[in-house]
Design a protein around this motif. Structure first.
Motif, PDB file in Angstrom:
ATOM      1  N   GLY A 220      67.642  37.752  34.316  1.00  0.00           N
ATOM      2  CA  GLY A 220      66.104  37.991  34.585  1.00  0.00           C
ATOM      3  C   GLY A 220      65.333  37.903  33.211  1.00  0.00           C
ATOM      4  N   TYR A 221      66.260  38.348  32.351  1.00  0.00           N
ATOM      5  CA  TYR A 221      65.700  38.122  30.737  1.00  0.00           C
ATOM      6  C   TYR A 221      66.184  36.943  30.055  1.00  0.00           C
ATOM      7  CZ  TYR A 221      62.998  42.435  30.427  1.00  0.00           C
ATOM      8  OH  TYR A 221      61.923  43.341  30.786  1.00  0.00           O
ATOM      9  N   ASN A 222      66.816  36.060  30.812  1.00  0.00           N
ATOM     10  CA  ASN A 222      67.308  34.683  30.352  1.00  0.00           C
ATOM     11  C   ASN A 222      68.929  35.001  29.485  1.00  0.00           C
ATOM     12  OD1 ASN A 222      65.222  33.255  31.316  1.00  0.00           O
ATOM     13  ND2 ASN A 222      64.072  33.922  29.794  1.00  0.00           N
ATOM     14  N   ALA A 223      69.659  35.825  30.021  1.00  0.00           N
ATOM     15  CA  ALA A 223      71.038  35.948  29.522  1.00  0.00           C
ATOM     16  C   ALA A 223      71.672  34.639  29.774  1.00  0.00           C
ATOM     17  CB  ALA A 223      71.631  37.009  30.114  1.00  0.00           C
ATOM     18  N   LYS A 224      72.632  34.218  29.100  1.00  0.00           N
ATOM     19  CA  LYS A 224      73.235  32.829  29.094  1.00  0.00           C
ATOM     20  C   LYS A 224      74.422  33.136  29.642  1.00  0.00           C
ATOM     21  CE  LYS A 224      70.855  31.234  25.080  1.00  0.00           C
ATOM     22  NZ  LYS A 224      70.978  30.553  23.699  1.00  0.00           N
ATOM     23  N   PRO A 225      74.661  32.644  30.961  1.00  0.00           N
ATOM     24  CA  PRO A 225      75.801  32.641  31.721  1.00  0.00           C
ATOM     25  C   PRO A 225      77.279  31.975  30.982  1.00  0.00           C
ATOM     26  CG  PRO A 225      74.508  31.642  33.051  1.00  0.00           C
ATOM     27  CD  PRO A 225      73.537  31.864  31.789  1.00  0.00           C
ATOM     28  N   ASN A 226      76.726  30.894  30.454  1.00  0.00           N
ATOM     29  CA  ASN A 226      77.685  30.183  29.650  1.00  0.00           C
ATOM     30  C   ASN A 226      78.405  30.462  28.566  1.00  0.00           C
ATOM     31  OD1 ASN A 226      78.045  28.152  32.006  1.00  0.00           O
ATOM     32  ND2 ASN A 226      76.138  27.242  31.368  1.00  0.00           N
ATOM     33  N   LEU A 227      77.730  31.591  27.940  1.00  0.00           N
ATOM     34  CA  LEU A 227      78.254  32.091  26.684  1.00  0.00           C
ATOM     35  C   LEU A 227      79.940  32.253  26.467  1.00  0.00           C
ATOM     36  CD1 LEU A 227      75.806  34.160  24.962  1.00  0.00           C
ATOM     37  CD2 LEU A 227      76.353  32.001  24.248  1.00  0.00           C
ATOM     38  N   MET A 228      80.557  32.021  25.666  1.00  0.00           N
ATOM     39  CA  MET A 228      82.033  32.295  25.791  1.00  0.00           C
ATOM     40  C   MET A 228      82.700  33.205  24.615  1.00  0.00           C
ATOM     41  SD  MET A 228      83.560  28.556  26.740  1.00  0.00           S
ATOM     42  CE  MET A 228      84.876  29.264  27.539  1.00  0.00           C
ATOM     43  N   SER A 229      83.553  33.944  24.976  1.00  0.00           N
ATOM     44  CA  SER A 229      84.169  34.775  24.141  1.00  0.00           C
ATOM     45  C   SER A 229      85.757  34.607  24.489  1.00  0.00           C
ATOM     46  CB  SER A 229      83.755  36.411  23.986  1.00  0.00           C
ATOM     47  OG  SER A 229      84.557  37.004  23.024  1.00  0.00           O
ATOM     48  N   GLN A 230      86.506  34.415  23.309  1.00  0.00           N
ATOM     49  CA  GLN A 230      87.940  34.225  23.856  1.00  0.00           C
ATOM     50  C   GLN A 230      88.139  33.367  24.897  1.00  0.00           C
ATOM     51  OE1 GLN A 230      89.566  38.229  24.114  1.00  0.00           O
ATOM     52  NE2 GLN A 230      87.629  38.995  22.932  1.00  0.00           N
ATOM     53  N   GLY A 231      87.461  32.313  24.901  1.00  0.00           N
ATOM     54  CA  GLY A 231      87.579  31.289  26.031  1.00  0.00           C
ATOM     55  C   GLY A 231      87.201  31.768  27.501  1.00  0.00           C
TER      56      GLY A 231
ATOM     57  N   ILE B  41      77.656  30.272  40.025  1.00  0.00           N
ATOM     58  CA  ILE B  41      76.708  29.255  40.957  1.00  0.00           C
ATOM     59  C   ILE B  41      75.513  29.245  39.628  1.00  0.00           C
ATOM     60  CG2 ILE B  41      75.154  29.319  42.652  1.00  0.00           C
ATOM     61  CD1 ILE B  41      77.282  30.397  44.205  1.00  0.00           C
ATOM     62  N   VAL B  42      75.233  30.451  39.030  1.00  0.00           N
ATOM     63  CA  VAL B  42      73.910  30.330  38.170  1.00  0.00           C
ATOM     64  C   VAL B  42      74.397  29.450  37.130  1.00  0.00           C
ATOM     65  CG1 VAL B  42      72.795  31.717  36.547  1.00  0.00           C
ATOM     66  CG2 VAL B  42      73.337  32.715  38.876  1.00  0.00           C
ATOM     67  N   SER B  43      75.661  29.495  36.355  1.00  0.00           N
ATOM     68  CA  SER B  43      76.144  28.809  35.322  1.00  0.00           C
ATOM     69  C   SER B  43      76.041  27.397  35.253  1.00  0.00           C
ATOM     70  CB  SER B  43      77.503  29.252  34.971  1.00  0.00           C
ATOM     71  OG  SER B  43      78.437  28.721  35.531  1.00  0.00           O
ATOM     72  N   ILE B  44      76.116  26.763  36.753  1.00  0.00           N
ATOM     73  CA  ILE B  44      75.948  25.329  36.881  1.00  0.00           C
ATOM     74  C   ILE B  44      74.599  24.910  37.209  1.00  0.00           C
ATOM     75  CG2 ILE B  44      78.705  24.981  37.365  1.00  0.00           C
ATOM     76  CD1 ILE B  44      77.829  24.975  40.601  1.00  0.00           C
ATOM     77  N   GLY B  45      73.703  25.882  37.466  1.00  0.00           N
ATOM     78  CA  GLY B  45      72.371  25.399  37.763  1.00  0.00           C
ATOM     79  C   GLY B  45      72.157  25.056  39.201  1.00  0.00           C
ATOM     80  N   HIS B  46      72.963  25.610  40.217  1.00  0.00           N
ATOM     81  CA  HIS B  46      72.789  25.422  41.348  1.00  0.00           C
ATOM     82  C   HIS B  46      71.302  25.788  41.922  1.00  0.00           C
ATOM     83  CE1 HIS B  46      73.694  25.225  45.652  1.00  0.00           C
ATOM     84  NE2 HIS B  46      74.704  24.194  45.521  1.00  0.00           N
ATOM     85  N   HIS B  47      70.971  25.039  43.039  1.00  0.00           N
ATOM     86  CA  HIS B  47      69.414  25.303  43.593  1.00  0.00           C
ATOM     87  C   HIS B  47      69.615  26.769  44.093  1.00  0.00           C
ATOM     88  CE1 HIS B  47      71.538  23.487  47.202  1.00  0.00           C
ATOM     89  NE2 HIS B  47      70.717  24.414  47.637  1.00  0.00           N
ATOM     90  N   TYR B  48      70.718  27.209  44.705  1.00  0.00           N
ATOM     91  CA  TYR B  48      70.845  28.472  45.225  1.00  0.00           C
ATOM     92  C   TYR B  48      70.668  29.610  44.305  1.00  0.00           C
ATOM     93  CZ  TYR B  48      73.219  32.357  47.870  1.00  0.00           C
ATOM     94  OH  TYR B  48      73.437  33.556  48.184  1.00  0.00           O
ATOM     95  N   ASP B  49      69.939  30.546  44.673  1.00  0.00           N
ATOM     96  CA  ASP B  49      69.736  31.739  43.838  1.00  0.00           C
ATOM     97  C   ASP B  49      70.395  32.860  44.377  1.00  0.00           C
ATOM     98  OD1 ASP B  49      68.518  33.445  42.093  1.00  0.00           O
ATOM     99  OD2 ASP B  49      66.726  33.369  42.602  1.00  0.00           O
TER     100      ASP B  49
END
Length: 250
Positions: A194-205, A226-234
């Motif tokens: 909700g505070y715009n955390a980035k689900p695609n950030l990576m650490s150690q791959g 699901i969130v990381s690929i930007g799907h319309h489903y929430d």
């Protein structure tokens, strides 16, 4: 009297805060500690308020309140009091002048100690004014510890004060979202997103979804993907969370 060593988030032991007996510390880590505690630390460990007040008055010129104690793994008296949940002692030390942001040579700031010890009274007392954006030498900061321990109150209050911390990583590249996901704290994951955390950030791959899956939280991992690929489903009902937030501001 509880005696333990506090361990921070480590790159190769991720992420856990655990306690071990002092007797085992030498064999496990080769760490040696002094057997002599300062007079003030003795008073703190015995929760003797009168003695603590006396020693602070006597040893003012030595700045006893702010010194880290080698016998207590370099924690300050205030941090040790908070870990032990001797809250009357902690409030006394701050009244006598203890710095509520001083981590000295130890791992934890007073706020981080309160979060890690699940000492909610001290979390609530410290969080309005404690410095929340000063990391330790490993880059760990209060939001990371709050995500690790599942402290929703601390997470929300820290982000209200400084939302930019939501993607701030430590030296191992671990973000608050990765840590919350690894621990399976779905409510905290929802807050971070909700505070715009980035689900695609990576650490150690690995992304946050990978960390969740690695620790057995399969449903949470699927939702994060699901969130990381930007799907319309929430999957986290983020739209509802954000709308409630906007209504509270108006």
């Amino acid at each position: 009297m509880r005696e333990n060593v506090k361990k921070t988030i480590k790159q190769y032991f991720f992420p856990e805060l655990y306690c071990i007996d002092y007797e085992k510390i030498g064999d496990m880590y080769g760490v040696r500690k002094s057997t002599l505690r300062s007079p003030l630390m003795e008073a703190v460990c015995s929760n003797d308020l009168r003695a603590a007040h006396f020693y602070v008055d006597i040893f003012k010129h030595r700045n006893l309140l702010e010194q880290s104690d080698p016998a207590m793994y370099n924690e300050t008296p205030l941090v040790e009091a908070i870990f032990r949940k001797y809250n009357s002692m902690a409030f006394l030390l701050m009244k006598l002048g203890a710095n509520p942001d001083n981590r000295a040579n130890g791992t934890f700031s007073p706020l981080e100690a309160a979060i890690c010890a699940n000492n909610q009274e001290m979390v609530q007392a410290l969080i309005p004014f404690a410095k929340i954006n000063q990391p330790n030498i490993e880059g760990d900061h209060p939001l990371l510890f709050a995500c690790l321990k599942g402290n929703m109150y601390a997470v929300e209050e820290i982000l209200k004060r400084d939302a930019s911390l939501v993607n701030k990583t430590n030296t191992a590249g671990l973000s608050p979202l990765m840590i919350a996901a690894h621990q399976g704290h779905e409510n905290i994951v929802r807050i971070l997103l909700g505070y715009n955390a980035k689900p695609n950030l990576m650490s150690q791959g690995k992304t946050a979804a990978d960390f969740a899956l690695a620790n057995g939280y399969k449903k949470l991992a699927i939702k994060l993907r699901i969130v990381s690929i930007g799907h319309h489903y929430d999957p986290f009902s983020l739209v509802k969370v954000m709308s409630l937030k906007e209504n509270s501001r108006s």
